[in-house]
Design a protein around this motif. Sequence first.
Motif, PDB file in Angstrom:
ATOM      1  N   HIS A   1       0.761   1.731 -10.214  1.00 27.31           N
ATOM      2  CA  HIS A   1       0.063   0.796 -11.100  1.00 27.31           C
ATOM      3  C   HIS A   1      -1.310   0.423 -10.535  1.00 27.31           C
ATOM      4  O   HIS A   1      -2.318   0.410 -11.264  1.00 27.31           O
ATOM      5  CB  HIS A   1       0.907  -0.459 -11.302  1.00 27.31           C
ATOM      6  CG  HIS A   1       0.201  -1.535 -12.074  1.00 27.31           C
ATOM      7  ND1 HIS A   1      -0.011  -1.461 -13.436  1.00 27.31           N
ATOM      8  CD2 HIS A   1      -0.363  -2.706 -11.663  1.00 27.31           C
ATOM      9  CE1 HIS A   1      -0.666  -2.530 -13.832  1.00 27.31           C
ATOM     10  NE2 HIS A   1      -0.887  -3.302 -12.779  1.00 27.31           N
ATOM     11  N   GLU A   2      -1.349   0.131  -9.221  1.00 26.07           N
ATOM     12  CA  GLU A   2      -2.604  -0.282  -8.600  1.00 26.07           C
ATOM     13  C   GLU A   2      -3.618   0.853  -8.551  1.00 26.07           C
ATOM     14  O   GLU A   2      -4.824   0.625  -8.684  1.00 26.07           O
ATOM     15  CB  GLU A   2      -2.343  -0.805  -7.182  1.00 26.07           C
ATOM     16  CG  GLU A   2      -1.543  -2.095  -7.132  1.00 26.07           C
ATOM     17  CD  GLU A   2      -2.298  -3.270  -7.743  1.00 26.07           C
ATOM     18  OE1 GLU A   2      -3.537  -3.284  -7.662  1.00 26.07           O
ATOM     19  OE2 GLU A   2      -1.642  -4.159  -8.300  1.00 26.07           O
ATOM     20  N   LEU A   3      -3.152   2.083  -8.370  1.00 28.66           N
ATOM     21  CA  LEU A   3      -4.073   3.221  -8.308  1.00 28.66           C
ATOM     22  C   LEU A   3      -4.648   3.558  -9.676  1.00 28.66           C
ATOM     23  O   LEU A   3      -5.766   4.072  -9.771  1.00 28.66           O
ATOM     24  CB  LEU A   3      -3.354   4.447  -7.738  1.00 28.66           C
ATOM     25  CG  LEU A   3      -3.034   4.407  -6.235  1.00 28.66           C
ATOM     26  CD1 LEU A   3      -2.204   5.621  -5.846  1.00 28.66           C
ATOM     27  CD2 LEU A   3      -4.317   4.359  -5.413  1.00 28.66           C
TER      28      LEU A   3
ATOM     29  N   SER B   1     -15.051   3.174  -5.872  1.00 27.16           N
ATOM     30  CA  SER B   1     -14.680   4.148  -4.844  1.00 27.16           C
ATOM     31  C   SER B   1     -14.328   3.442  -3.542  1.00 27.16           C
ATOM     32  O   SER B   1     -13.359   3.813  -2.863  1.00 27.16           O
ATOM     33  CB  SER B   1     -15.823   5.141  -4.601  1.00 27.16           C
ATOM     34  OG  SER B   1     -16.099   5.880  -5.764  1.00 27.16           O
ATOM     35  N   ARG B   2     -15.132   2.422  -3.193  1.00 30.34           N
ATOM     36  CA  ARG B   2     -14.836   1.660  -1.983  1.00 30.34           C
ATOM     37  C   ARG B   2     -13.492   0.946  -2.113  1.00 30.34           C
ATOM     38  O   ARG B   2     -12.704   0.909  -1.162  1.00 30.34           O
ATOM     39  CB  ARG B   2     -15.946   0.634  -1.713  1.00 30.34           C
ATOM     40  CG  ARG B   2     -17.216   1.225  -1.141  1.00 30.34           C
ATOM     41  CD  ARG B   2     -18.090   0.137  -0.520  1.00 30.34           C
ATOM     42  NE  ARG B   2     -18.497  -0.864  -1.493  1.00 30.34           N
ATOM     43  CZ  ARG B   2     -19.635  -0.817  -2.182  1.00 30.34           C
ATOM     44  NH1 ARG B   2     -20.483   0.191  -2.010  1.00 30.34           N
ATOM     45  NH2 ARG B   2     -19.941  -1.780  -3.045  1.00 30.34           N
ATOM     46  N   ARG B   3     -13.253   0.376  -3.289  1.00 26.94           N
ATOM     47  CA  ARG B   3     -11.975  -0.320  -3.514  1.00 26.94           C
ATOM     48  C   ARG B   3     -10.804   0.654  -3.438  1.00 26.94           C
ATOM     49  O   ARG B   3      -9.757   0.344  -2.861  1.00 26.94           O
ATOM     50  CB  ARG B   3     -12.004  -1.014  -4.868  1.00 26.94           C
ATOM     51  CG  ARG B   3     -10.718  -1.767  -5.183  1.00 26.94           C
ATOM     52  CD  ARG B   3     -10.888  -2.683  -6.372  1.00 26.94           C
ATOM     53  NE  ARG B   3      -9.607  -3.307  -6.680  1.00 26.94           N
ATOM     54  CZ  ARG B   3      -8.751  -2.864  -7.583  1.00 26.94           C
ATOM     55  NH1 ARG B   3      -9.045  -1.788  -8.287  1.00 26.94           N
ATOM     56  NH2 ARG B   3      -7.616  -3.464  -7.801  1.00 26.94           N
TER      57      ARG B   3
ATOM     58  N   LYS C   1     -10.220   1.587   0.205  1.00 28.84           N
ATOM     59  CA  LYS C   1      -9.572   0.478   0.908  1.00 28.84           C
ATOM     60  C   LYS C   1      -8.097   0.383   0.529  1.00 28.84           C
ATOM     61  O   LYS C   1      -7.228   0.167   1.388  1.00 28.84           O
ATOM     62  CB  LYS C   1     -10.285  -0.826   0.573  1.00 28.84           C
ATOM     63  CG  LYS C   1      -9.708  -2.042   1.295  1.00 28.84           C
ATOM     64  CD  LYS C   1     -10.451  -3.315   0.917  1.00 28.84           C
ATOM     65  CE  LYS C   1      -9.853  -4.525   1.628  1.00 28.84           C
ATOM     66  NZ  LYS C   1     -10.534  -5.782   1.224  1.00 28.84           N
ATOM     67  N   LEU C   2      -7.801   0.555  -0.758  1.00 30.57           N
ATOM     68  CA  LEU C   2      -6.422   0.474  -1.232  1.00 30.57           C
ATOM     69  C   LEU C   2      -5.563   1.565  -0.589  1.00 30.57           C
ATOM     70  O   LEU C   2      -4.464   1.299  -0.093  1.00 30.57           O
ATOM     71  CB  LEU C   2      -6.381   0.593  -2.758  1.00 30.57           C
ATOM     72  CG  LEU C   2      -4.998   0.602  -3.417  1.00 30.57           C
ATOM     73  CD1 LEU C   2      -4.242  -0.674  -3.096  1.00 30.57           C
ATOM     74  CD2 LEU C   2      -5.127   0.794  -4.921  1.00 30.57           C
ATOM     75  N   ILE C   3      -6.087   2.797  -0.574  1.00 28.18           N
ATOM     76  CA  ILE C   3      -5.335   3.909   0.011  1.00 28.18           C
ATOM     77  C   ILE C   3      -5.107   3.676   1.496  1.00 28.18           C
ATOM     78  O   ILE C   3      -4.002   3.896   2.019  1.00 28.18           O
ATOM     79  CB  ILE C   3      -6.072   5.241  -0.230  1.00 28.18           C
ATOM     80  CG1 ILE C   3      -6.044   5.589  -1.728  1.00 28.18           C
ATOM     81  CG2 ILE C   3      -5.444   6.363   0.586  1.00 28.18           C
ATOM     82  CD1 ILE C   3      -6.914   6.764  -2.103  1.00 28.18           C
ATOM     83  N   GLN C   4      -6.147   3.204   2.196  1.00 29.64           N
ATOM     84  CA  GLN C   4      -6.020   2.943   3.625  1.00 29.64           C
ATOM     85  C   GLN C   4      -4.967   1.862   3.898  1.00 29.64           C
ATOM     86  O   GLN C   4      -4.150   1.988   4.823  1.00 29.64           O
ATOM     87  CB  GLN C   4      -7.370   2.523   4.207  1.00 29.64           C
ATOM     88  CG  GLN C   4      -7.375   2.308   5.712  1.00 29.64           C
ATOM     89  CD  GLN C   4      -6.996   3.557   6.477  1.00 29.64           C
ATOM     90  OE1 GLN C   4      -7.400   4.656   6.115  1.00 29.64           O
ATOM     91  NE2 GLN C   4      -6.213   3.393   7.532  1.00 29.64           N
TER      92      GLN C   4
ATOM     93  N   GLU D   1      -1.462   1.984   5.949  1.00 31.27           N
ATOM     94  CA  GLU D   1      -1.190   1.062   7.059  1.00 31.27           C
ATOM     95  C   GLU D   1       0.139   0.330   6.870  1.00 31.27           C
ATOM     96  O   GLU D   1       0.935   0.226   7.800  1.00 31.27           O
ATOM     97  CB  GLU D   1      -2.329   0.044   7.195  1.00 31.27           C
ATOM     98  CG  GLU D   1      -3.655   0.624   7.662  1.00 31.27           C
ATOM     99  CD  GLU D   1      -3.568   1.171   9.076  1.00 31.27           C
ATOM    100  OE1 GLU D   1      -2.617   0.827   9.792  1.00 31.27           O
ATOM    101  OE2 GLU D   1      -4.452   1.952   9.467  1.00 31.27           O
ATOM    102  N   ILE D   2       0.362  -0.187   5.662  1.00 31.45           N
ATOM    103  CA  ILE D   2       1.596  -0.961   5.459  1.00 31.45           C
ATOM    104  C   ILE D   2       2.824  -0.058   5.474  1.00 31.45           C
ATOM    105  O   ILE D   2       3.902  -0.473   5.898  1.00 31.45           O
ATOM    106  CB  ILE D   2       1.525  -1.785   4.148  1.00 31.45           C
ATOM    107  CG1 ILE D   2       2.546  -2.926   4.217  1.00 31.45           C
ATOM    108  CG2 ILE D   2       1.773  -0.927   2.928  1.00 31.45           C
ATOM    109  CD1 ILE D   2       2.353  -3.982   3.164  1.00 31.45           C
ATOM    110  N   SER D   3       2.672   1.206   5.071  1.00 29.60           N
ATOM    111  CA  SER D   3       3.785   2.151   5.162  1.00 29.60           C
ATOM    112  C   SER D   3       4.139   2.400   6.620  1.00 29.60           C
ATOM    113  O   SER D   3       5.314   2.467   6.993  1.00 29.60           O
ATOM    114  CB  SER D   3       3.422   3.471   4.472  1.00 29.60           C
ATOM    115  OG  SER D   3       3.188   3.261   3.096  1.00 29.60           O
TER     116      SER D   3
END
Length: 370
Positions: free
Chosen positions: A154-156, A191-193, A196-199, A203-205
């Motif tokens: 959903h976020e992507l 693109s920056r967002r 950041k979201l993918i990174q 990290e949380i995974s």
Amino acid sequence: MTTETWLALVAGALLGAGFLAFTRWRAERKRAQANTLVPHRTREVLAALHSGAILVRRDRRAAFSNTPASALGVTRPDGALHPGVADLAEIAWAADAEREDDIVVSRGVLGVDSVVHVRVTPLSDDLALAVANDDTERHAAELTRREFAVNVSHELKTPVGALSLLAETIEDNPDDSEMVRSFAKKIRKESRRLTKLIQEIIEISRLQGGESVVDHHELSLAGVIEEVCEGAEMHAESKHVNLVADIRTRPLVMGDHDLLVMAVRNLVDNAISYSDDSANVTVSLETEAGAAVLKVIDAGIGIERADQDRIFERFYRVDAARSRSTGGTGLGLSIVKHVVLQHSGTVDVWSKPGVGSTFTIRLTAHQEEQ
């Protein structure tokens, strides 16, 4: 006392003694039958298992059960059996084959539900072996993974959809230089967002997998704050926010430098993003009762009490519109929580709408920096 009365008393005593003797005989007979049904060595083997083990009889009771089975709530010491186990045993007998399923068991005075996985194997026409294991955590983890996958997709969709729409618009109007420049800025922002979201998803995974903090070493928490504040200066200046590091002591903690920098940076970035122009954001550090206490204090918009219990959840946003406008992903505070937990610390929040927020991290302090 008359003869009739004496005779009545004697008869009553004899009847009582006979009934008691019969009751004892029946109990001994049942015990003997049970011992014959379940040999002593078999009982010893089943009692040694960590899993719940039950020998199920045709009358839907337990011929024998070990302590873990009682702890799981699928049987009782008196032989009573959970209906789900008895039903599964009947299905296994009817099919003359092993059957397994999950059953929901309410345990304790509060009736907390747990999921128990039970596998039943028929041993004979009279007995079946049921092996039970607590599957509650696995079910919860599976549910969390499914929710995470749904949230990620959903976020992507939002930034990807925005990039696609902006690109199509530019493709359809290549000669409008002003519009192209404007949309190019928006593409860069999205693109920056997205990056950041993918990174942060990566990290949380890693954090949830428990694979991040593998090499603890002694480090300066004051140094972490100084590094974060130095890196956040440009963000603070762009918002006209006064960023202050109030370091009263310099405790050393055991941990991962990069993860702690990431956690503190997320708190500081949030404090700046949700503060009004010319506001103050303070990062303080002191030692209390052997604990290093790090606080990020802002005078921003604040958080409603109803939201404070949920802000550390993944993708949860108090103000979704403002969060997206500031580039927030809804993962920052969840990352903070997992980093702190992996360092055996605590994180909590005090906040009041219109007054501001204070996020407090507590970690074990080993000694003062020399």
